[in-house]
Every structure is written in C-alpha cells, then in structure tokens.
Design an enzyme around this catalytic site. Structure first.
Site, PDB file in Angstrom:
ATOM      1  N   GLY A  11       0.838  -1.205   0.000  1.00 42.78           N
ATOM      2  CA  GLY A  11       0.000   0.000   0.000  1.00 42.78           C
ATOM      3  C   GLY A  11       0.870   1.251   0.000  1.00 42.78           C
ATOM      4  O   GLY A  11       2.097   1.177   0.088  1.00 42.78           O
ATOM      5  N   GLN A  12       0.208   2.427  -0.083  1.00 40.10           N
ATOM      6  CA  GLN A  12       1.019   3.650  -0.177  1.00 40.10           C
ATOM      7  C   GLN A  12       1.832   3.885   1.102  1.00 40.10           C
ATOM      8  O   GLN A  12       2.998   4.272   1.039  1.00 40.10           O
ATOM      9  CB  GLN A  12       0.187   4.874  -0.561  1.00 40.10           C
ATOM     10  CG  GLN A  12      -1.007   5.168   0.299  1.00 40.10           C
ATOM     11  CD  GLN A  12      -1.701   6.462  -0.106  1.00 40.10           C
ATOM     12  OE1 GLN A  12      -1.185   7.263  -0.865  1.00 40.10           O
ATOM     13  NE2 GLN A  12      -2.895   6.670   0.432  1.00 40.10           N
ATOM     14  N   ASP A  36      -3.232 -12.863   2.117  1.00 42.89           N
ATOM     15  CA  ASP A  36      -4.552 -12.261   1.983  1.00 42.89           C
ATOM     16  C   ASP A  36      -5.257 -12.266   3.342  1.00 42.89           C
ATOM     17  O   ASP A  36      -5.402 -13.324   3.959  1.00 42.89           O
ATOM     18  CB  ASP A  36      -5.368 -13.032   0.931  1.00 42.89           C
ATOM     19  CG  ASP A  36      -6.612 -12.249   0.525  1.00 42.89           C
ATOM     20  OD1 ASP A  36      -7.285 -11.691   1.430  1.00 42.89           O
ATOM     21  OD2 ASP A  36      -6.897 -12.190  -0.680  1.00 42.89           O
ATOM     22  N   ALA A  60      -5.331  -2.456   4.736  1.00 44.24           N
ATOM     23  CA  ALA A  60      -6.726  -2.117   5.034  1.00 44.24           C
ATOM     24  C   ALA A  60      -7.525  -2.113   3.734  1.00 44.24           C
ATOM     25  O   ALA A  60      -6.951  -1.959   2.650  1.00 44.24           O
ATOM     26  CB  ALA A  60      -6.824  -0.731   5.687  1.00 44.24           C
ATOM     27  N   TYR A  61      -8.823  -2.310   3.876  1.00 44.65           N
ATOM     28  CA  TYR A  61      -9.742  -2.084   2.751  1.00 44.65           C
ATOM     29  C   TYR A  61     -10.044  -0.585   2.791  1.00 44.65           C
ATOM     30  O   TYR A  61     -10.740  -0.107   3.689  1.00 44.65           O
ATOM     31  CB  TYR A  61     -11.012  -2.923   2.951  1.00 44.65           C
ATOM     32  CG  TYR A  61     -12.002  -2.791   1.818  1.00 44.65           C
ATOM     33  CD1 TYR A  61     -12.261  -3.870   0.974  1.00 44.65           C
ATOM     34  CD2 TYR A  61     -12.682  -1.604   1.592  1.00 44.65           C
ATOM     35  CE1 TYR A  61     -13.180  -3.756  -0.069  1.00 44.65           C
ATOM     36  CE2 TYR A  61     -13.591  -1.472   0.552  1.00 44.65           C
ATOM     37  CZ  TYR A  61     -13.837  -2.554  -0.263  1.00 44.65           C
ATOM     38  OH  TYR A  61     -14.746  -2.437  -1.288  1.00 44.65           O
ATOM     39  N   TYR A  99      -3.019   1.248  12.042  1.00 44.62           N
ATOM     40  CA  TYR A  99      -3.471   2.570  11.597  1.00 44.62           C
ATOM     41  C   TYR A  99      -4.995   2.597  11.498  1.00 44.62           C
ATOM     42  O   TYR A  99      -5.614   1.644  11.023  1.00 44.62           O
ATOM     43  CB  TYR A  99      -2.845   2.924  10.243  1.00 44.62           C
ATOM     44  CG  TYR A  99      -1.335   2.882  10.323  1.00 44.62           C
ATOM     45  CD1 TYR A  99      -0.624   3.972  10.800  1.00 44.62           C
ATOM     46  CD2 TYR A  99      -0.640   1.717   9.989  1.00 44.62           C
ATOM     47  CE1 TYR A  99       0.762   3.908  10.925  1.00 44.62           C
ATOM     48  CE2 TYR A  99       0.744   1.640  10.109  1.00 44.62           C
ATOM     49  CZ  TYR A  99       1.433   2.740  10.583  1.00 44.62           C
ATOM     50  OH  TYR A  99       2.800   2.673  10.727  1.00 44.62           O
ATOM     51  N   THR A 101      -8.454   5.772  11.412  1.00 44.02           N
ATOM     52  CA  THR A 101      -8.897   6.884  10.560  1.00 44.02           C
ATOM     53  C   THR A 101      -9.774   7.904  11.286  1.00 44.02           C
ATOM     54  O   THR A 101     -10.468   7.562  12.261  1.00 44.02           O
ATOM     55  CB  THR A 101      -9.692   6.296   9.365  1.00 44.02           C
ATOM     56  OG1 THR A 101     -10.323   7.351   8.661  1.00 44.02           O
ATOM     57  CG2 THR A 101     -10.766   5.316   9.820  1.00 44.02           C
ATOM     58  N   ASP A 102      -9.760   9.126  10.769  1.00 49.20           N
ATOM     59  CA  ASP A 102     -10.690  10.169  11.207  1.00 49.20           C
ATOM     60  C   ASP A 102     -12.138   9.776  10.912  1.00 49.20           C
ATOM     61  O   ASP A 102     -13.065  10.329  11.497  1.00 49.20           O
ATOM     62  CB  ASP A 102     -10.361  11.487  10.481  1.00 49.20           C
ATOM     63  CG  ASP A 102     -10.276  11.307   8.970  1.00 49.20           C
ATOM     64  OD1 ASP A 102      -9.616  10.350   8.530  1.00 49.20           O
ATOM     65  OD2 ASP A 102     -10.876  12.105   8.227  1.00 49.20           O
ATOM     66  N   TYR A 125     -16.957   1.882   5.754  1.00 44.59           N
ATOM     67  CA  TYR A 125     -15.504   1.921   6.000  1.00 44.59           C
ATOM     68  C   TYR A 125     -15.223   2.366   7.439  1.00 44.59           C
ATOM     69  O   TYR A 125     -14.461   1.723   8.172  1.00 44.59           O
ATOM     70  CB  TYR A 125     -14.846   2.874   4.989  1.00 44.59           C
ATOM     71  CG  TYR A 125     -13.404   3.197   5.291  1.00 44.59           C
ATOM     72  CD1 TYR A 125     -12.395   2.260   5.074  1.00 44.59           C
ATOM     73  CD2 TYR A 125     -13.040   4.445   5.797  1.00 44.59           C
ATOM     74  CE1 TYR A 125     -11.060   2.569   5.349  1.00 44.59           C
ATOM     75  CE2 TYR A 125     -11.716   4.759   6.062  1.00 44.59           C
ATOM     76  CZ  TYR A 125     -10.730   3.818   5.849  1.00 44.59           C
ATOM     77  OH  TYR A 125      -9.419   4.127   6.127  1.00 44.59           O
TER      78      TYR A 125
HETATM   79  N1  LIG Z   1      -5.817   6.524   2.444  1.00 47.47           N
HETATM   80  C1  LIG Z   1      -6.318   7.388   3.332  1.00 47.47           C
HETATM   81  O1  LIG Z   1      -6.718   8.503   2.979  1.00 47.47           O
HETATM   82  C2  LIG Z   1      -6.379   7.034   4.794  1.00 47.47           C
HETATM   83  C3  LIG Z   1      -6.969   7.948   5.683  1.00 47.47           C
HETATM   84  C4  LIG Z   1      -7.015   7.620   7.036  1.00 47.47           C
HETATM   85  C5  LIG Z   1      -6.497   6.429   7.477  1.00 47.47           C
HETATM   86  N2  LIG Z   1      -5.958   5.541   6.579  1.00 47.47           N
HETATM   87  C6  LIG Z   1      -5.443   4.271   7.091  1.00 47.47           C
HETATM   88  O2  LIG Z   1      -4.040   4.237   6.858  1.00 47.47           O
HETATM   89  C7  LIG Z   1      -3.634   2.873   6.651  1.00 47.47           C
HETATM   90  C8  LIG Z   1      -2.810   2.774   5.368  1.00 47.47           C
HETATM   91  O3  LIG Z   1      -3.653   3.082   4.279  1.00 47.47           O
HETATM   92  P1  LIG Z   1      -3.088   3.442   2.820  1.00 47.47           P
HETATM   93  O4  LIG Z   1      -3.476   4.837   2.555  1.00 47.47           O
HETATM   94  O5  LIG Z   1      -1.666   3.035   2.698  1.00 47.47           O
HETATM   95  O6  LIG Z   1      -4.029   2.499   1.952  1.00 47.47           O
HETATM   96  P2  LIG Z   1      -3.723   1.658   0.608  1.00 47.47           P
HETATM   97  O7  LIG Z   1      -2.725   2.369  -0.227  1.00 47.47           O
HETATM   98  O8  LIG Z   1      -5.065   1.333   0.050  1.00 47.47           O
HETATM   99  O9  LIG Z   1      -3.031   0.360   1.179  1.00 47.47           O
HETATM  100  C9  LIG Z   1      -3.750  -0.657   1.811  1.00 47.47           C
HETATM  101  C10 LIG Z   1      -3.092  -1.967   1.495  1.00 47.47           C
HETATM  102  O10 LIG Z   1      -3.906  -3.000   2.064  1.00 47.47           O
HETATM  103  C11 LIG Z   1      -3.992  -4.025   1.098  1.00 47.47           C
HETATM  104  N3  LIG Z   1      -5.162  -4.870   1.237  1.00 47.47           N
HETATM  105  C12 LIG Z   1      -6.439  -4.624   0.857  1.00 47.47           C
HETATM  106  N4  LIG Z   1      -7.191  -5.721   1.010  1.00 47.47           N
HETATM  107  C13 LIG Z   1      -6.365  -6.686   1.503  1.00 47.47           C
HETATM  108  C14 LIG Z   1      -6.523  -8.057   1.828  1.00 47.47           C
HETATM  109  N5  LIG Z   1      -7.704  -8.683   1.657  1.00 47.47           N
HETATM  110  N6  LIG Z   1      -5.459  -8.745   2.293  1.00 47.47           N
HETATM  111  C15 LIG Z   1      -4.248  -8.151   2.432  1.00 47.47           C
HETATM  112  N7  LIG Z   1      -4.027  -6.871   2.115  1.00 47.47           N
HETATM  113  C16 LIG Z   1      -5.076  -6.144   1.647  1.00 47.47           C
HETATM  114  C17 LIG Z   1      -4.026  -3.305  -0.238  1.00 47.47           C
HETATM  115  O11 LIG Z   1      -3.705  -4.195  -1.290  1.00 47.47           O
HETATM  116  P3  LIG Z   1      -4.148  -3.835  -2.809  1.00 47.47           P
HETATM  117  O12 LIG Z   1      -3.350  -2.606  -3.160  1.00 47.47           O
HETATM  118  O13 LIG Z   1      -3.748  -5.050  -3.572  1.00 47.47           O
HETATM  119  O14 LIG Z   1      -5.602  -3.576  -2.750  1.00 47.47           O
HETATM  120  C18 LIG Z   1      -2.980  -2.234  -0.013  1.00 47.47           C
HETATM  121  O15 LIG Z   1      -1.697  -2.723  -0.329  1.00 47.47           O
HETATM  122  C19 LIG Z   1      -4.907   2.049   6.644  1.00 47.47           C
HETATM  123  O16 LIG Z   1      -5.122   1.496   7.917  1.00 47.47           O
HETATM  124  C20 LIG Z   1      -6.007   3.062   6.358  1.00 47.47           C
HETATM  125  O17 LIG Z   1      -7.255   2.664   6.870  1.00 47.47           O
HETATM  126  C21 LIG Z   1      -5.863   5.834   5.251  1.00 47.47           C
END
Ligand SMILES: NC(=O)c1ccc[n+]([C@@H]2O[C@H](COP(=O)([O-])OP(=O)(O)OC[C@H]3O[C@@H](n4cnc5c(N)ncnc54)[C@H](OP(=O)(O)O)[C@@H]3O)[C@@H](O)[C@H]2O)c1
Length: 296
Positions: A11-12, A36, A60-61, A99, A101-102, A125
């Site tokens: 993920g990012q 997975d 995360a999803y 991690y 979220t807001d 979510y």
């Molecule tokens: N993005 C935001 O704006 C935001 C805001 C607040 C909090 N957060 C939290 O910050 C954390 C990091 O998020 P991020 O922004 O890095 O999100 P991201 O880029 O979507 O990364 C999430 C990772 O989880 C993987 N994932 C999804 N379904 C999965 C499964 N069934 N089994 C294993 N891995 C799975 C994804 O794989 P794929 O790429 O293959 O789907 C992706 O690599 C998370 O906890 C998120 O809830 C994010």
C-alpha cells in the site's frame, strides 16, 4: 534489532515503511499477494512463522465508497483480520502498531477531535475501521493505534494523483470545500512510526505507551484547499485548472464523510516527543520527489 513483521507492504504507507524499515529492524514485509487478510488461518500461520516482537499493520480495505456495496469484505479486512493479528500479538506479549482513521468520527462540530471523544462513523468503512480498533483493544495486546487522515504519497492511488490527472484533462474542477481536515503524507506517518518503534523496542515489559493516538500533519484545509495547494506545488510541471469550491451536497457519493475531520495530536506529541510537519511542507516534500530534477 527488533524483529518486525510489516503487513500491507504494497500500500502507499506500506511501501514507505518497507523501504525505510529494513535498515533499522529485522524485517519481514508481506504484501496482499503474499498474505490475503480474508484467510485468517494464513494470517495466524504467517505471524507464528515470522515470530515478530512488533507487528505493523498497514493493510486495510480503503475504498471508502466501494465499501458501501462490499461491507462483508471490508469487515473481514478492517475488523476481523486486525483482531486475529492482535490475538497473536497478545499471545507473545509483543506490540501491534495499527493505523485507523478520522472516519471513526461523525464529523460534527468544529473542534479537533481528541482520542476520548465519542465515535460515530458515518460509513461502512468508518464502522469497520472502528470495529478493528475495538477488536484489537479486546485482545488485550500492547498496541499503538494511530488514527490518521487524508493520506497521500508519491506512489499509490490517492487524491494527489487524481488531482494531477484531472488537472491535465480538464480546464475546470469543482472540489468539495466544506469537509475540513489535514492532508497527511505517508512519508510523515512513516517518520512518526520509526519514532514509535524505537520507543517500543526499548520499553521491555512496560505497557505505558499502549493506546490510541491521533497522528496527522499540522494545520487544516478543505479538499478544495488541498487541490489548490497541489496545483501550486506542481505549477512548474503542469498548468493549473480553475478550482471551484462546492458543498458536499453538490458531489454525492455512496459513502457519507465527516465534515469535521480535525484531529488533535497532542497526546502523540506528549508520549513520543514528536510533532508532525505542517501539511503544506509535507506536500512540497512529496512534490520534490515527483518533479523532474531541474524543477526541484
Ligand atoms: N488513504 C487514506 O486517505 C487514509 C486515511 C485515514 C487512514 N488511513 C489508514 O491508513 C492505513 C494505510 O492506508 P493506505 O493509505 O496506505 O491504503 P492503501 O494504499 O489502500 O493500502 C492498503 C493496502 O492493504 C492491502 N489490502 C487490501 N485488502 C487486503 C486483503 N484482503 N489482504 C491483504 N491486504 C489487503 C491493499 O492491497 P491492494 O493494493 O492489492 O488492494 C494495499 O496494499 C490504513 O489502515 C487506512 O485505513 C488511510
């Protein structure tokens, strides 16, 4: 060097963590393709095999709108899997860095939320992420749950890249201006996570740091303000479109989002002695990575 298992390494945020952690810890990093989260037995086996002292869960999803039509999958990844991980961590008296979220809040009022404020998610979510937090707490494991917001990075799918693409395609963009929060770079979260890791690695049997913390960049803006700042940061590379502010009602989405996403991060600063950068500075740092060398 502590043994660390990083989950969600593709993920990012996971990519940033994977890149920077290897020099500091004995790292096992797994992507979704390697593990997975919908397979609880595989999750347990992977943790037992890696024998980590600290697990970092960046998986995360995160498809907020799609989650409204895929609630069961979102629940498995965001709520069930974190509870399974936490139970394993509790078994070995390790630490879990997770991690959140807001979007666990309902977005009412204008004051920055503190960790003890009542939650009230508006979306599937948000509900599943809150259930993840509760499942982790119920396991009794030592944990650092970091609630962050509006995450973006040089890599990955995020608002920054969506804006740059739309800016190339259109003359004018209408962007929501009444949801207020703090854009937070994965790079800044990664830096903070390193600080957390060092403290946890040195704390022995102590559980004093265990708890939930808010962790975002400093300052606040709307999505519209964030979009304008993105185009300003990339002005040397592409022409900025006209960015018009609109209310949430003018941009209907399947998931409802909080109006007030401000998070008060004092608790984190007090425990870990670290303040996040101003959001504009973090954005400019990410822009430097993406811009060609002659424009940095
Ligand atoms: N993005 C935001 O704006 C935001 C805001 C607040 C909090 N957060 C939290 O910050 C954390 C990091 O998020 P991020 O922004 O890095 O999100 P991201 O880029 O979507 O990364 C999430 C990772 O989880 C993987 N994932 C999804 N379904 C999965 C499964 N069934 N089994 C294993 N891995 C799975 C994804 O794989 P794929 O790429 O293959 O789907 C992706 O690599 C998370 O906890 C998120 O809830 C994010």
């Amino acid at each position: 060097m502590p043994r660390v298992l990083l989950l969600g390494a593709g993920g990012q945020l996971g990519m940033q963590l994977a890149r920077t952690l290897a020099a500091e810890v004995e790292l096992t990093a797994l992507t979704r393709a390697e593990l997975d989260f919908t397979d609880a037995d595989a999750l347990r086996s992977a943790i037992r095999l890696a024998k980590p002292e600290i697990v970092i869960n960046a998986a995360a999803y995160t498809a907020v709108d799609k989650a409204e039509s895929e609630p069961e999958l979102a629940r498995l990844v965001n709520a069930v899997a974190p509870a399974v991980i936490a139970t394993e961590v509790a078994r070995t008296n390790g630490w879990l860095i997770h991690y959140s979220t807001d979007y666990v809040f309902d977005g009412s009022g204008t004051k920055p939320w503190v960790e003890t404020d009542p939650t009230g998610p508006l979306s599937v979510y948000g509900h599943t992420k809150l259930d993840g937090e509760l499942g982790i707490a119920a396991s009794g494991c030592r944990r650092v749950i970091l609630r962050t917001s509006w995450v973006y990075a040089a890599e990955g799918r995020n608002f920054l890249h969506t804006m740059l693409r739309l800016g190339r395609e259109r003359e004018q963009l209408k962007i929501v201006d009444d949801q207020i929060g703090a854009p937070t770079s994965a790079e800044a979260i990664t830096e903070a996570t390193h600080i957390v890791l060092r403290q946890l690695a040195d704390c022995g049997e102590d559980a004093a740091a265990s708890g939930t913390y808010h962790l975002t960049c400093v300052g606040e803006t709307s999505w519209c303000g964030f979009a304008r700042a993105i185009f300003a940061a990339f002005a040397v590379q592409q022409k900025a479109p006209e960015v018009l502010p609109i209310p949430t009602e003018a941009y209907p989405t399947p998931a409802r989002r909080p109006r007030n996403s401000r998070l008060n991060c004092d608790k984190f600063a007090g425990q870990f002695g670290f303040r996040m950068p101003q959001w504009e500075d973090a954005l400019n740092k990410v822009a430097k990575v993406l811009l060609p060398p002659e424009h940095r």
